[in-house]
Design a protein around this motif. Structure first.
Motif, mmCIF file in Angstrom:
data_model
loop_
_atom_site.group_PDB
_atom_site.id
_atom_site.type_symbol
_atom_site.label_atom_id
_atom_site.label_comp_id
_atom_site.label_asym_id
_atom_site.label_seq_id
_atom_site.Cartn_x
_atom_site.Cartn_y
_atom_site.Cartn_z
ATOM 1 N N THR A 13 0.945 -1.204 -0.547
ATOM 2 C CA THR A 13 -0.033 -0.026 -0.626
ATOM 3 C C THR A 13 0.746 1.269 -0.304
ATOM 4 O OG1 THR A 13 -0.376 -0.275 2.520
ATOM 5 C CG2 THR A 13 -2.298 -0.921 1.342
ATOM 6 N N THR A 14 0.713 2.508 -0.305
ATOM 7 C CA THR A 14 0.838 3.437 -0.506
ATOM 8 C C THR A 14 -0.284 4.578 -0.361
ATOM 9 O OG1 THR A 14 2.354 5.138 -1.145
ATOM 10 C CG2 THR A 14 0.286 4.234 -2.419
ATOM 11 N N VAL A 15 0.338 5.450 0.875
ATOM 12 C CA VAL A 15 -0.540 6.865 1.559
ATOM 13 C C VAL A 15 -1.133 7.872 0.107
ATOM 14 C CG1 VAL A 15 -0.698 8.828 3.228
ATOM 15 C CG2 VAL A 15 0.872 6.538 3.737
ATOM 16 N N ASP A 36 -19.089 -2.091 7.037
ATOM 17 C CA ASP A 36 -17.709 -3.177 7.682
ATOM 18 C C ASP A 36 -16.574 -2.411 7.588
ATOM 19 O OD1 ASP A 36 -17.348 -3.647 10.843
ATOM 20 O OD2 ASP A 36 -17.734 -6.168 10.254
ATOM 21 N N CYS A 37 -16.127 -2.149 7.196
ATOM 22 C CA CYS A 37 -14.183 -2.200 6.813
ATOM 23 C C CYS A 37 -13.943 -0.571 6.448
ATOM 24 C CB CYS A 37 -14.288 -2.913 4.736
ATOM 25 S SG CYS A 37 -15.375 -0.879 3.857
ATOM 26 N N SER A 38 -13.006 -0.511 5.992
ATOM 27 C CA SER A 38 -12.227 1.010 6.739
ATOM 28 C C SER A 38 -12.633 1.158 4.874
ATOM 29 C CB SER A 38 -10.880 0.841 6.523
ATOM 30 O OG SER A 38 -10.510 -0.108 5.087
ATOM 31 N N PRO A 39 -12.590 3.238 5.069
ATOM 32 C CA PRO A 39 -12.578 3.517 3.852
ATOM 33 C C PRO A 39 -11.691 3.767 2.772
ATOM 34 C CG PRO A 39 -12.942 5.145 5.625
ATOM 35 C CD PRO A 39 -12.636 3.607 6.435
ATOM 36 N N SER A 40 -10.586 2.817 3.244
ATOM 37 C CA SER A 40 -9.434 3.149 2.725
ATOM 38 C C SER A 40 -9.776 2.078 1.436
ATOM 39 C CB SER A 40 -8.100 2.797 3.172
ATOM 40 O OG SER A 40 -8.279 3.831 3.601
ATOM 41 N N TYR A 41 -10.218 0.907 2.027
ATOM 42 C CA TYR A 41 -10.911 -0.363 1.271
ATOM 43 C C TYR A 41 -11.982 0.261 0.177
ATOM 44 C CZ TYR A 41 -13.475 -4.529 -0.185
ATOM 45 O OH TYR A 41 -13.573 -5.594 -0.523
ATOM 46 N N VAL A 42 -12.973 1.250 0.155
ATOM 47 C CA VAL A 42 -14.257 1.488 -0.421
ATOM 48 C C VAL A 42 -13.007 2.267 -1.296
ATOM 49 C CG1 VAL A 42 -16.183 2.729 -0.489
ATOM 50 C CG2 VAL A 42 -15.706 1.578 1.636
ATOM 51 N N VAL A 43 -12.207 2.832 -1.048
ATOM 52 C CA VAL A 43 -12.137 3.863 -1.998
ATOM 53 C C VAL A 43 -10.914 3.156 -3.360
ATOM 54 C CG1 VAL A 43 -10.397 5.825 -3.106
ATOM 55 C CG2 VAL A 43 -11.682 5.930 -0.776
ATOM 56 N N THR A 44 -10.407 2.042 -2.513
ATOM 57 C CA THR A 44 -9.657 1.073 -2.923
ATOM 58 C C THR A 44 -10.645 0.107 -4.255
ATOM 59 O OG1 THR A 44 -7.946 0.990 -2.050
ATOM 60 C CG2 THR A 44 -8.098 -0.574 -2.918
ATOM 61 N N GLY A 67 7.161 4.129 -18.052
ATOM 62 C CA GLY A 67 8.309 4.585 -17.074
ATOM 63 C C GLY A 67 7.535 5.396 -16.622
ATOM 64 N N ASP A 68 6.610 5.620 -16.497
ATOM 65 C CA ASP A 68 5.613 6.504 -15.506
ATOM 66 C C ASP A 68 6.248 5.569 -14.002
ATOM 67 O OD1 ASP A 68 3.944 7.475 -17.321
ATOM 68 O OD2 ASP A 68 2.555 5.975 -16.896
ATOM 69 N N HIS A 69 5.777 6.865 -13.273
ATOM 70 C CA HIS A 69 6.522 6.621 -11.336
ATOM 71 C C HIS A 69 5.347 5.284 -10.783
ATOM 72 C CE1 HIS A 69 8.828 7.496 -8.124
ATOM 73 N NE2 HIS A 69 6.714 8.025 -7.523
ATOM 74 N N SER A 70 6.109 4.666 -10.169
ATOM 75 C CA SER A 70 5.073 4.164 -9.209
ATOM 76 C C SER A 70 5.940 4.083 -7.791
ATOM 77 C CB SER A 70 5.827 2.380 -9.812
ATOM 78 O OG SER A 70 4.852 2.635 -10.737
ATOM 79 N N PRO A 71 5.282 3.907 -6.646
ATOM 80 C CA PRO A 71 5.424 3.971 -5.985
ATOM 81 C C PRO A 71 6.635 2.772 -5.133
ATOM 82 C CG PRO A 71 3.550 4.049 -5.332
ATOM 83 C CD PRO A 71 3.305 4.094 -6.958
ATOM 84 N N GLY A 75 4.066 3.154 2.162
ATOM 85 C CA GLY A 75 4.317 4.319 2.698
ATOM 86 C C GLY A 75 4.633 5.668 1.598
ATOM 87 N N GLU A 76 5.507 5.812 0.347
ATOM 88 C CA GLU A 76 5.116 6.467 -0.020
ATOM 89 C C GLU A 76 3.892 7.487 0.056
ATOM 90 O OE1 GLU A 76 7.725 5.773 -3.863
ATOM 91 O OE2 GLU A 76 6.975 8.040 -4.387
ATOM 92 N N SER A 77 4.347 8.597 -0.177
ATOM 93 C CA SER A 77 3.029 9.512 -0.342
ATOM 94 C C SER A 77 3.185 10.331 -1.729
ATOM 95 C CB SER A 77 3.077 10.407 0.278
ATOM 96 O OG SER A 77 2.680 10.039 2.236
ATOM 97 N N PHE A 78 1.433 10.223 -2.159
ATOM 98 C CA PHE A 78 1.599 11.056 -3.016
ATOM 99 C C PHE A 78 0.972 12.095 -3.526
ATOM 100 C CE2 PHE A 78 1.731 7.129 -5.479
ATOM 101 C CZ PHE A 78 2.558 7.887 -6.827
ATOM 102 N N HIS A 79 0.160 13.556 -3.750
ATOM 103 C CA HIS A 79 0.120 14.261 -2.231
ATOM 104 C C HIS A 79 -0.762 15.399 -3.610
ATOM 105 C CE1 HIS A 79 1.722 14.356 1.183
ATOM 106 N NE2 HIS A 79 2.613 14.363 0.715
ATOM 107 N N TRP A 80 -2.129 15.536 -3.890
ATOM 108 C CA TRP A 80 -2.699 15.675 -4.724
ATOM 109 C C TRP A 80 -3.431 17.177 -4.340
ATOM 110 C CZ3 TRP A 80 -4.243 10.712 -5.411
ATOM 111 C CH2 TRP A 80 -3.460 10.391 -6.672
#
Length: 81
Positions: A13-15, A36-44, A67-71, A75-80
């Protein structure tokens, strides 16, 4: 034979930090509670569904360079903003 079973492998996973309007955030929390799950699961799972259903995106993606950047580490973060 092992006495205990190994736990299932957890996907890497990544943040990701993003902004949601209040209504979307509230509904995300409620939907996660409903399932009955996490918001992260719903988004994924919602994003996976969109990626599967959007044929134009699949076509576009297959034409992209790899050639796109992948984590590279957990724990690597992307900030949008």
């Amino acid at each position: 034979m092992a006495v205990l079973k190994a736990p299932p492998k957890q996907p890497k996973t990544t943040v990701v930090q993003l902004r949601l309007d209040d209504e979307v955030k509230t509904k995300l929390a409620k939907y996660a509670e409903y399932l009955d799950c996490s918001p992260s699961y719903v988004v994924t799972e919602a994003l996976k569904l969109v990626y599967r259903k959007d044929k134009e995106f699949q076509s576009w993606l297959s034409g992209q360079q790899h050639g796109d950047h992948s984590p590279s580490s957990k724990g690597e973060s992307f900030h949008w903003n």
